[in-house]
Scaffold this motif. Structure first.
Motif, short mmCIF file in Angstrom:
data_model
loop_
_atom_site.label_atom_id
_atom_site.label_comp_id
_atom_site.label_asym_id
_atom_site.label_seq_id
_atom_site.Cartn_x
_atom_site.Cartn_y
_atom_site.Cartn_z
N ASP A 1 -4.41 0.06 -4.04
CA ASP A 1 -3.85 1.21 -3.35
C ASP A 1 -3.01 0.76 -2.16
O ASP A 1 -3.40 -0.13 -1.41
N SER A 2 -1.84 1.35 -2.01
CA SER A 2 -0.90 0.97 -0.96
C SER A 2 0.04 2.14 -0.72
O SER A 2 0.24 2.97 -1.59
N GLY B 1 -0.51 0.59 -9.88
CA GLY B 1 -0.48 -0.78 -9.39
C GLY B 1 -1.88 -1.33 -9.24
O GLY B 1 -2.86 -0.59 -9.37
N ALA C 1 3.14 1.40 0.04
CA ALA C 1 4.44 0.79 -0.26
C ALA C 1 4.79 0.94 -1.72
O ALA C 1 4.00 0.56 -2.60
N THR D 1 6.75 -0.80 -3.39
CA THR D 1 6.85 -2.11 -4.03
C THR D 1 5.52 -2.61 -4.57
O THR D 1 5.48 -3.57 -5.34
N ALA D 2 4.42 -1.97 -4.18
CA ALA D 2 3.10 -2.39 -4.66
C ALA D 2 2.79 -1.87 -6.06
O ALA D 2 1.78 -2.24 -6.65
N TYR D 3 3.65 -1.02 -6.56
CA TYR D 3 3.39 -0.36 -7.85
C TYR D 3 4.38 -0.84 -8.90
O TYR D 3 5.59 -0.79 -8.70
N SER D 4 3.81 -1.28 -10.03
CA SER D 4 4.64 -1.87 -11.07
C SER D 4 5.12 -0.88 -12.11
O SER D 4 6.13 -1.12 -12.76
N THR E 1 -2.30 8.18 -2.33
CA THR E 1 -2.75 7.15 -3.24
C THR E 1 -4.25 7.27 -3.43
O THR E 1 -4.97 7.81 -2.57
#
Length: 122
Positions: free
Chosen positions: A102-103, A99, A105, A107-110, A50
């Protein structure tokens, strides 16, 4: 909305190098952190790397650290994943995702691209 499109050479020999690109369109690209994930057959989707909105912070999965480099060019709305010392274990569909932060996961990204196949031959 942010649209993402991955591109790159689909086939490379083991030990070789390859760069995949992620071109963004839509909303202001520099407002988004970008990550790369990969999904290999029979395995779970895996975080790869990321990069923060400015490009000043990066993070990598342990399995790619030292071999892969993520970078971005906000003027070109593009994020790159440069891969070296590839092995057959790196064979997967590579996805870029956008997203707010930065992550590691997913789920953090749309927003997600359609993915680009990378095959490493032995």
């Amino acid at each position: 909305q942010v649209q993402l499109e991955e591109s790159g050479r689909p086939l490379v020999q083991a030990g070789g190098s390859l760069r995949v690109s992620c071109l963004a369109s839509g909303r202001t690209f520099s407002n988004y952190a970008i990550a790369w994930f990969r999904h290999a057959p029979g395995k779970e989707r895996m975080f790869v790397a990321t990069i923060s909105r400015s490009g000043g912070y990066t993070s990598y999965a342990d399995s790619v650290k030292g071999r892969f480099t993520i970078s971005r060019d906000n003027a070109k709305n593009t994020v790159y994943l440069q891969m070296h010392s590839l092995t057959v274990e790196d064979t997967a569909v590579y996805f870029c995702a956008a997203g707010p932060g930065d992550s590691v996961a997913a789920t953090a990204y749309s927003y997600w691209g359609q993915g680009a196949q990378v095959t490493v031959s032995s």
